[in-house]
Design a protein around this motif. Structure first.
Motif, PDB file in Angstrom:
ATOM      1  N   THR A  53       0.856  -1.184   0.000  1.00 33.74           N
ATOM      2  CA  THR A  53       0.000   0.000   0.000  1.00 33.74           C
ATOM      3  C   THR A  53       0.892   1.235   0.000  1.00 33.74           C
ATOM      4  O   THR A  53       2.113   1.134   0.123  1.00 33.74           O
ATOM      5  CB  THR A  53      -0.918   0.013   1.239  1.00 33.74           C
ATOM      6  OG1 THR A  53      -0.103  -0.014   2.432  1.00 33.74           O
ATOM      7  CG2 THR A  53      -1.861  -1.182   1.248  1.00 33.74           C
ATOM      8  N   VAL A  54       0.290   2.410  -0.097  1.00 38.16           N
ATOM      9  CA  VAL A  54       1.062   3.655  -0.104  1.00 38.16           C
ATOM     10  C   VAL A  54       1.451   4.020   1.318  1.00 38.16           C
ATOM     11  O   VAL A  54       0.633   4.002   2.235  1.00 38.16           O
ATOM     12  CB  VAL A  54       0.238   4.792  -0.729  1.00 38.16           C
ATOM     13  CG1 VAL A  54       1.038   6.094  -0.706  1.00 38.16           C
ATOM     14  CG2 VAL A  54      -0.155   4.442  -2.157  1.00 38.16           C
ATOM     15  N   GLY A  55       2.721   4.318   1.520  1.00 35.80           N
ATOM     16  CA  GLY A  55       3.184   4.717   2.847  1.00 35.80           C
ATOM     17  C   GLY A  55       4.668   4.489   3.006  1.00 35.80           C
ATOM     18  O   GLY A  55       5.370   4.100   2.066  1.00 35.80           O
ATOM     19  N   ASP A  56       5.167   4.717   4.215  1.00 34.37           N
ATOM     20  CA  ASP A  56       6.598   4.625   4.493  1.00 34.37           C
ATOM     21  C   ASP A  56       6.957   3.455   5.399  1.00 34.37           C
ATOM     22  O   ASP A  56       8.131   3.288   5.749  1.00 34.37           O
ATOM     23  CB  ASP A  56       7.087   5.925   5.151  1.00 34.37           C
ATOM     24  CG  ASP A  56       6.873   7.134   4.260  1.00 34.37           C
ATOM     25  OD1 ASP A  56       7.216   7.039   3.067  1.00 34.37           O
ATOM     26  OD2 ASP A  56       6.357   8.156   4.750  1.00 34.37           O
ATOM     27  N   GLY A  57       5.991   2.650   5.783  1.00 34.28           N
ATOM     28  CA  GLY A  57       6.266   1.546   6.689  1.00 34.28           C
ATOM     29  C   GLY A  57       6.586   0.260   5.954  1.00 34.28           C
ATOM     30  O   GLY A  57       6.667   0.202   4.729  1.00 34.28           O
ATOM     31  N   ASP A  58       6.760  -0.796   6.734  1.00 33.39           N
ATOM     32  CA  ASP A  58       6.999  -2.108   6.144  1.00 33.39           C
ATOM     33  C   ASP A  58       5.778  -2.547   5.346  1.00 33.39           C
ATOM     34  O   ASP A  58       4.645  -2.407   5.794  1.00 33.39           O
ATOM     35  CB  ASP A  58       7.288  -3.125   7.249  1.00 33.39           C
ATOM     36  CG  ASP A  58       8.601  -2.856   7.958  1.00 33.39           C
ATOM     37  OD1 ASP A  58       9.451  -2.152   7.382  1.00 33.39           O
ATOM     38  OD2 ASP A  58       8.782  -3.355   9.094  1.00 33.39           O
ATOM     39  N   GLY A  59       6.029  -3.072   4.157  1.00 34.69           N
ATOM     40  CA  GLY A  59       4.927  -3.479   3.300  1.00 34.69           C
ATOM     41  C   GLY A  59       4.268  -2.326   2.575  1.00 34.69           C
ATOM     42  O   GLY A  59       3.220  -2.507   1.949  1.00 34.69           O
ATOM     43  N   GLN A  60       4.884  -1.147   2.628  1.00 36.89           N
ATOM     44  CA  GLN A  60       4.346   0.031   1.959  1.00 36.89           C
ATOM     45  C   GLN A  60       5.391   0.603   1.006  1.00 36.89           C
ATOM     46  O   GLN A  60       6.589   0.406   1.181  1.00 36.89           O
ATOM     47  CB  GLN A  60       3.922   1.095   2.979  1.00 36.89           C
ATOM     48  CG  GLN A  60       2.794   0.643   3.899  1.00 36.89           C
ATOM     49  CD  GLN A  60       2.366   1.739   4.857  1.00 36.89           C
ATOM     50  OE1 GLN A  60       3.202   2.415   5.468  1.00 36.89           O
ATOM     51  NE2 GLN A  60       1.059   1.914   4.997  1.00 36.89           N
ATOM     52  N   PHE A  61       4.898   1.347  -0.003  1.00 38.85           N
ATOM     53  CA  PHE A  61       5.793   1.888  -1.034  1.00 38.85           C
ATOM     54  C   PHE A  61       5.488   3.359  -1.297  1.00 38.85           C
ATOM     55  O   PHE A  61       4.370   3.829  -1.087  1.00 38.85           O
ATOM     56  CB  PHE A  61       5.621   1.134  -2.360  1.00 38.85           C
ATOM     57  CG  PHE A  61       5.740  -0.353  -2.253  1.00 38.85           C
ATOM     58  CD1 PHE A  61       6.916  -0.949  -1.832  1.00 38.85           C
ATOM     59  CD2 PHE A  61       4.672  -1.173  -2.596  1.00 38.85           C
ATOM     60  CE1 PHE A  61       7.030  -2.326  -1.748  1.00 38.85           C
ATOM     61  CE2 PHE A  61       4.772  -2.552  -2.519  1.00 38.85           C
ATOM     62  CZ  PHE A  61       5.959  -3.128  -2.092  1.00 38.85           C
ATOM     63  N   ARG A  62       6.516   4.035  -1.789  1.00 38.47           N
ATOM     64  CA  ARG A  62       6.363   5.377  -2.341  1.00 38.47           C
ATOM     65  C   ARG A  62       6.553   5.350  -3.857  1.00 38.47           C
ATOM     66  O   ARG A  62       5.735   5.857  -4.597  1.00 38.47           O
ATOM     67  CB  ARG A  62       7.361   6.337  -1.692  1.00 38.47           C
ATOM     68  CG  ARG A  62       7.000   6.730  -0.268  1.00 38.47           C
ATOM     69  CD  ARG A  62       5.683   7.455  -0.202  1.00 38.47           C
ATOM     70  NE  ARG A  62       5.309   7.765   1.192  1.00 38.47           N
ATOM     71  CZ  ARG A  62       4.161   8.345   1.521  1.00 38.47           C
ATOM     72  NH1 ARG A  62       3.276   8.675   0.583  1.00 38.47           N
ATOM     73  NH2 ARG A  62       3.880   8.591   2.776  1.00 38.47           N
ATOM     74  N   VAL A  63       7.632   4.732  -4.313  1.00 38.40           N
ATOM     75  CA  VAL A  63       7.853   4.582  -5.745  1.00 38.40           C
ATOM     76  C   VAL A  63       8.405   3.167  -5.995  1.00 38.40           C
ATOM     77  O   VAL A  63       9.612   2.976  -6.122  1.00 38.40           O
ATOM     78  CB  VAL A  63       8.820   5.635  -6.306  1.00 38.40           C
ATOM     79  CG1 VAL A  63       8.999   5.452  -7.819  1.00 38.40           C
ATOM     80  CG2 VAL A  63       8.328   7.043  -6.010  1.00 38.40           C
ATOM     81  N   PRO A  64       7.530   2.150  -6.063  1.00 40.73           N
ATOM     82  CA  PRO A  64       8.012   0.799  -6.358  1.00 40.73           C
ATOM     83  C   PRO A  64       8.466   0.704  -7.811  1.00 40.73           C
ATOM     84  O   PRO A  64       7.651   0.812  -8.719  1.00 40.73           O
ATOM     85  CB  PRO A  64       6.788  -0.074  -6.082  1.00 40.73           C
ATOM     86  CG  PRO A  64       5.613   0.838  -6.311  1.00 40.73           C
ATOM     87  CD  PRO A  64       6.065   2.199  -5.891  1.00 40.73           C
TER      88      PRO A  64
END
Length: 403
Positions: free
Chosen positions: A210-221
């Motif tokens: 999902t969108v975000g800065d945590g584990d399992g999250q991305f900003r620009v995959p």
């Protein structure tokens, strides 16, 4: 039709001369009474080399002589001697002795067939031609998947390089691909997630992240790869790290952080994972490839900006393969044993696609034996962290690098 006929004629001519071509497959500086050949190695002496540059490609002329036969000139005229240039490559894949290169400027998938010594363009004519190909993956059965982020789809070609169908959905923007088993993984820049498809029928099965800065999250995959066990690795360019997921999409671990030292990232692009679990990450700012083991420990890096064999110039794509080692025999140092091939794309310079070999010293050879013919290369900026790693590593290379 003209290009297809010309390719068929050229294929027939090459097939008849295959034995002769094999004898001159390796452009070497070695000759009787002439200068010794030079080889670009990483790391440098006194460490044992683990990476050797094989050769680089900028056009079809770098793969093989493509001068037309007399018959071709009669049929096609001057057009028969056309050189196919690699313009602005990005994603790359390797399979069966072929290097598949996404050329964004040429709007084509360029196939460098090392075994046949041919260059072919895929997706330039016919139904649903490519517009902006940025990534490619090849399944075990030879099916080719090309991410076109202008079309918002993954175009599928069969093992004979013929267009078959497209996979996608509204507002989809694929920028990287990976295949494992019957699943196709695509980094979706618009959705900020990794989309999972059934590669046979194109059904969307799941979404990772999902969108975000945590584990399992991305900003620009921006990059995705799969290991032999089906685990998924994703490069997040904005967060400057690589995240690892289980085959069912569960977050497992992460490596890297933003920085200017070895083991960190500044502008990571694509990545690859080889059969031994080594993770290769391209960094466009460092202009190198960093290698990590399956415990996320830095092993080494190779490449740097500059004017020397194996230098990189805004690298982007990377592919690793255990196949095709027979095709580089005679192009490696006699004391160096290659175990797999690594292809890296550069968006600028003549060396648009560089082919390297990962390997080790052959029994009976020492780093000193290879040093006299080692080309001068830039190992890259040695930061304090890299220096500590080097001094902690026994001479002879990092023992964590498998053969």
């Amino acid at each position: 039709m003209t290009r297809t006929l010309r390719a068929l004629l050229r294929t027939a001519c090459l097939a008849g001369l295959s034995a002769g071509l094999a004898a001159c497959a390796a452009p070497r500086a070695e000759n009787a009474g002439g200068p010794q050949p030079s080889y670009a190695f990483w790391p440098q002496f006194p460490d044992a080399p683990r990476i050797q540059l094989i050769r680089s490609f900028g056009s079809s002329d770098d793969l093989a002589s493509t001068r037309a036969s007399a018959l071709e000139r009669v049929v096609f005229g001057k057009e028969a001697d056309t050189t196919e240039w690699i313009n602005k490559p990005y994603g790359v894949a390797m399979k069966g002795g072929r290097i598949y290169v996404c050329d964004m400027r040429a709007k084509a998938l360029t196939v460098l067939d090392l075994r046949k010594r041919q260059t072919r363009l895929v997706g330039v004519t016919g139904m649903n031609p490519l517009e902006h190909p940025v990534a490619v993956a090849v399944a075990d059965d030879g099916t080719i998947y090309v991410a076109d982020n202008a079309k918002g789809a993954v175009l599928v070609y069969d093992a004979s390089e013929r267009y078959a169908r497209a996979i996608g959905f509204p507002k989809f923007k694929p920028v990287s691909l990976a295949v494992h088993g019957e699943r196709l993984y695509a980094c979706d820049l618009a959705g900020q997630a990794v989309q999972v498809f059934d590669r046979r029928d194109g059904r969307r099965l799941a979404s990772i992240g999902t969108v975000g800065d945590g584990d399992g999250q991305f900003r620009v995959p921006l990059g995705v790869a799969a290991d032999k066990d089906g685990n998924i690795y994703v490069v997040d360019m904005m967060q400057c790290r690589v995240q690892k997921f289980s085959p069912d999409g569960t977050f497992l671990s992460a490596l890297g952080a933003q920085g200017d030292y070895a083991g960190s990232f500044a502008r990571p692009k694509h990545l690859a994972v080889d059969s031994a679990g080594i993770i290769y990450v391209v960094d466009a700012t460092f202009q190198n490839v960093q290698m990590f083991d399956d415990q996320h420990r830095l092993l080494m890096h190779f490449g740097a900006p500059g004017n020397f064999p194996g230098a990189m110039d805004l690298p982007a794509g990377i592919a690793v393969s255990d196949e095709g080692l027979d095709l580089v025999e005679g192009q490696v140092h006699p004391g160096f044993k290659p175990t797999r091939l690594v292809a890296v794309t550069n968006q600028f310079g003549h060396a648009k696609v560089s082919l390297y070999a990962l390997g080790e010293l052959r029994p009976g050879f020492t780093p000193q034996d290879l040093a006299p013919v080692a080309a001068r290369v830039d190992p890259g900026v040695e930061t304090p962290a890299a220096a500590r790693l080097r001094h902690q590593t026994p001479r002879g290379g990092d023992p964590r690098l498998p053969g």
